[in-house]
Design a protein around this motif. Sequence first.
Motif, short mmCIF file in Angstrom:
data_model
loop_
_atom_site.label_atom_id
_atom_site.label_comp_id
_atom_site.label_asym_id
_atom_site.label_seq_id
_atom_site.Cartn_x
_atom_site.Cartn_y
_atom_site.Cartn_z
N CYS A 30 0.81 -1.21 0.00
CA CYS A 30 0.00 0.00 0.00
C CYS A 30 0.85 1.27 0.00
CB CYS A 30 -1.01 -0.12 1.12
SG CYS A 30 -0.83 0.95 2.47
N LEU A 31 0.22 2.38 -0.41
CA LEU A 31 0.97 3.60 -0.71
C LEU A 31 0.06 4.83 -0.65
CD1 LEU A 31 3.83 4.36 -2.18
CD2 LEU A 31 2.39 4.62 -4.18
N ASN A 32 0.65 5.96 -0.24
CA ASN A 32 -0.02 7.25 -0.35
C ASN A 32 0.70 8.00 -1.49
OD1 ASN A 32 0.16 10.33 1.44
ND2 ASN A 32 -1.61 9.57 0.37
N PRO A 33 0.13 8.01 -2.71
CA PRO A 33 0.84 8.56 -3.88
C PRO A 33 1.33 10.00 -3.69
CG PRO A 33 -1.13 7.40 -4.58
CD PRO A 33 -1.19 7.47 -3.08
N ALA A 34 0.53 10.84 -3.01
CA ALA A 34 0.88 12.26 -2.88
C ALA A 34 2.24 12.47 -2.21
CB ALA A 34 -0.19 12.99 -2.09
N THR A 35 2.61 11.55 -1.30
CA THR A 35 3.88 11.72 -0.60
C THR A 35 4.98 10.85 -1.19
OG1 THR A 35 3.13 10.08 1.01
CG2 THR A 35 2.85 12.38 1.61
N SER A 36 4.67 10.14 -2.29
CA SER A 36 5.70 9.26 -2.86
C SER A 36 5.76 9.38 -4.38
CB SER A 36 5.45 7.82 -2.41
OG SER A 36 4.11 7.45 -2.69
N THR A 37 5.06 8.50 -5.08
CA THR A 37 5.18 8.46 -6.55
C THR A 37 4.79 9.76 -7.24
OG1 THR A 37 2.99 7.46 -6.55
CG2 THR A 37 4.86 5.97 -6.84
N HIS A 38 3.86 10.51 -6.67
CA HIS A 38 3.34 11.70 -7.34
C HIS A 38 3.79 12.99 -6.66
CE1 HIS A 38 1.00 8.75 -9.43
NE2 HIS A 38 0.34 9.65 -10.11
N ARG A 39 4.88 12.91 -5.89
CA ARG A 39 5.26 14.06 -5.09
C ARG A 39 5.74 15.26 -5.92
NH1 ARG A 39 8.20 12.55 -0.52
NH2 ARG A 39 8.85 14.70 -0.31
N GLN A 40 5.98 15.05 -7.20
CA GLN A 40 6.37 16.18 -8.06
C GLN A 40 5.16 17.03 -8.45
OE1 GLN A 40 6.06 13.10 -9.11
NE2 GLN A 40 4.88 13.20 -10.99
N MET A 41 3.96 16.55 -8.16
CA MET A 41 2.75 17.30 -8.53
C MET A 41 2.26 18.14 -7.36
SD MET A 41 0.33 14.66 -10.58
CE MET A 41 0.86 13.75 -12.01
N ASN A 42 1.67 19.32 -7.70
CA ASN A 42 1.05 20.11 -6.64
C ASN A 42 -0.38 19.61 -6.40
OD1 ASN A 42 -0.68 21.30 -8.57
ND2 ASN A 42 0.87 22.86 -9.06
N ASP A 43 -1.04 20.14 -5.37
CA ASP A 43 -2.37 19.64 -4.99
C ASP A 43 -3.37 19.74 -6.13
OD1 ASP A 43 -1.32 18.99 -2.57
OD2 ASP A 43 -2.85 20.02 -1.37
N GLU A 44 -3.24 20.80 -6.91
CA GLU A 44 -4.15 21.01 -8.04
C GLU A 44 -3.97 19.89 -9.08
OE1 GLU A 44 -7.23 22.94 -9.73
OE2 GLU A 44 -6.33 23.33 -7.77
N GLN A 45 -2.69 19.63 -9.43
CA GLN A 45 -2.39 18.58 -10.42
C GLN A 45 -2.79 17.21 -9.89
OE1 GLN A 45 1.80 19.56 -10.81
NE2 GLN A 45 1.52 20.08 -12.97
N LEU A 46 -2.60 17.00 -8.59
CA LEU A 46 -2.96 15.73 -7.99
C LEU A 46 -4.45 15.47 -8.16
CD1 LEU A 46 -0.93 15.82 -4.64
CD2 LEU A 46 -0.66 14.13 -6.45
N LYS A 47 -5.23 16.49 -7.90
CA LYS A 47 -6.67 16.37 -8.02
C LYS A 47 -7.06 16.06 -9.46
CE LYS A 47 -10.23 18.54 -5.25
NZ LYS A 47 -10.65 19.79 -4.65
N GLU A 48 -6.43 16.79 -10.38
CA GLU A 48 -6.71 16.64 -11.80
C GLU A 48 -6.38 15.22 -12.28
OE1 GLU A 48 -4.99 19.07 -15.38
OE2 GLU A 48 -5.86 20.41 -13.87
N ALA A 49 -5.28 14.68 -11.74
CA ALA A 49 -4.86 13.33 -12.13
C ALA A 49 -5.64 12.25 -11.37
CB ALA A 49 -3.37 13.17 -11.88
N GLY A 50 -6.57 12.69 -10.54
CA GLY A 50 -7.42 11.71 -9.83
C GLY A 50 -6.74 11.09 -8.61
N VAL A 51 -5.70 11.73 -8.10
CA VAL A 51 -5.01 11.21 -6.91
C VAL A 51 -4.90 12.29 -5.83
CG1 VAL A 51 -3.70 9.26 -7.79
CG2 VAL A 51 -2.83 11.54 -8.19
N PRO A 52 -6.05 12.68 -5.22
CA PRO A 52 -6.00 13.71 -4.18
C PRO A 52 -5.07 13.31 -3.04
CG PRO A 52 -8.13 12.57 -4.21
CD PRO A 52 -7.39 12.16 -5.44
#
Length: 427
Positions: free
Chosen positions: A378-400
Amino acid sequence: MRNYKMNTKCVQAGYRPGNGEPRQVPIIQSTTFKYDTSEDMGKLFDLEATGYFYTRLQNPTNDYVAAKIADMEGGTAAMLTSSGQAANFFALFNICNCGDHIVASSSIYGGTFNLISVTMAKMGITTTFVSPDCTEEELNDAFQPNTKAVFGETIANPALTVLDIEKFAKAAHGHGVPLIVDNTFATPINCRPFEWGADIVTHSTTKYMDGHGAAVGGAIVDSGNFDWMAHADKFPGLCTPDDSYHGITYAEKFGKEGAFINKCTAQLMRDFGSVQSPQHAFILNLGLESLHVRMPRHCENGQAVAEFLQNHPKVAYVNYCGLPGDKYYEVAQKYLPNGSCGVVSFGLKDGREAAEIFMKNLKLAAIETHVADARTCCLNPATSTHRQMNDEQLKEAGVPAELIRISCGIEDKEDLIFDISQALDFI
Ligand SMILES: *Cc1c(COP(=O)(O)O)cnc(C)c1O
């Protein structure tokens, strides 16, 4: 083994030993191959004869395993690459040059998003991202005269959106370009994108295909359906002579069935060298031999965990296309009638902090960047794989930011649910 069922292809396609030959796929652990005369070897370089000369270009072990994957997907040709990243880069760069453009689903793997939005942009290849849920009109509006490919993932990692493959294929073909689908999460066991109009399929074989967290790898498969010559002005690399390879015109020499993979091997693998080692191809093949047995268990466990989470008071929402009422339930019923995958994502009512407490109290499920493994992780993408994205991009990519991705392995579902339940109790 075209006429056999998928279960049989998983076990026996690709390598068919002759009398007295090894039963298991041999690992040809050799960089080079020996010839009696220079003339013999010259024919290989001219692509006049088929054979092996250097493993960076081709190796028998890799070819056996690629042939199995081609058969499983219903394609005409395939190649292995060193990773899924290399597979997606090669699949796109094989037809997109500096000055060209891609239309891509915005809901894709973070590594692929980086590859096309940052690295390929530096190479002069631009991309317009569209929501996988866009209307046909919005999709068509994303095309430009220099668009050369459309890209999406059957089941997006980690957003778990399901691609309407027919909608994307129709738009791509309407503009004279192929649809490339990354089929990593569904695997050919649960979806064969070529049956719905996709032209090229890619895989990170690192995931379910290997399935044991043992070998990083990738694959590219060609359906053999796209008529490059009918759109020769768009694809000069396939439809005009390659001066770097003896003046060969790939689409003429190899036809629709073989042009894409032959060009990709002769040019991109030659120049970039992202080859899969024969050892890894052997390990990958062991995984493929049980893929048809493992995928239903991954799906069964994913479904059970998703249903448990959905009914838990501390859980805000669950994304799993096997849940009736999920945004992608209907589209999944069409493209993934036998199940999707073992990956479930969910958000906790108490957000990021609760996610941390939950994850550190799991005992069976390990925190890993990996997915699609026999062992639950298990994983929290925002703090690992997707950490290069800002909150806005995270939401857009479907990974809040609060999203947790759990990849259900093939353990007993009761043990998985017990583990999740006890970890939720700590919140
Ligand atoms: C993991 C993954 C990739 C990248 O593959 P690697 O083997 O890690 O290079 C590409 N696409 C999807 C959907 C993935 O899950």
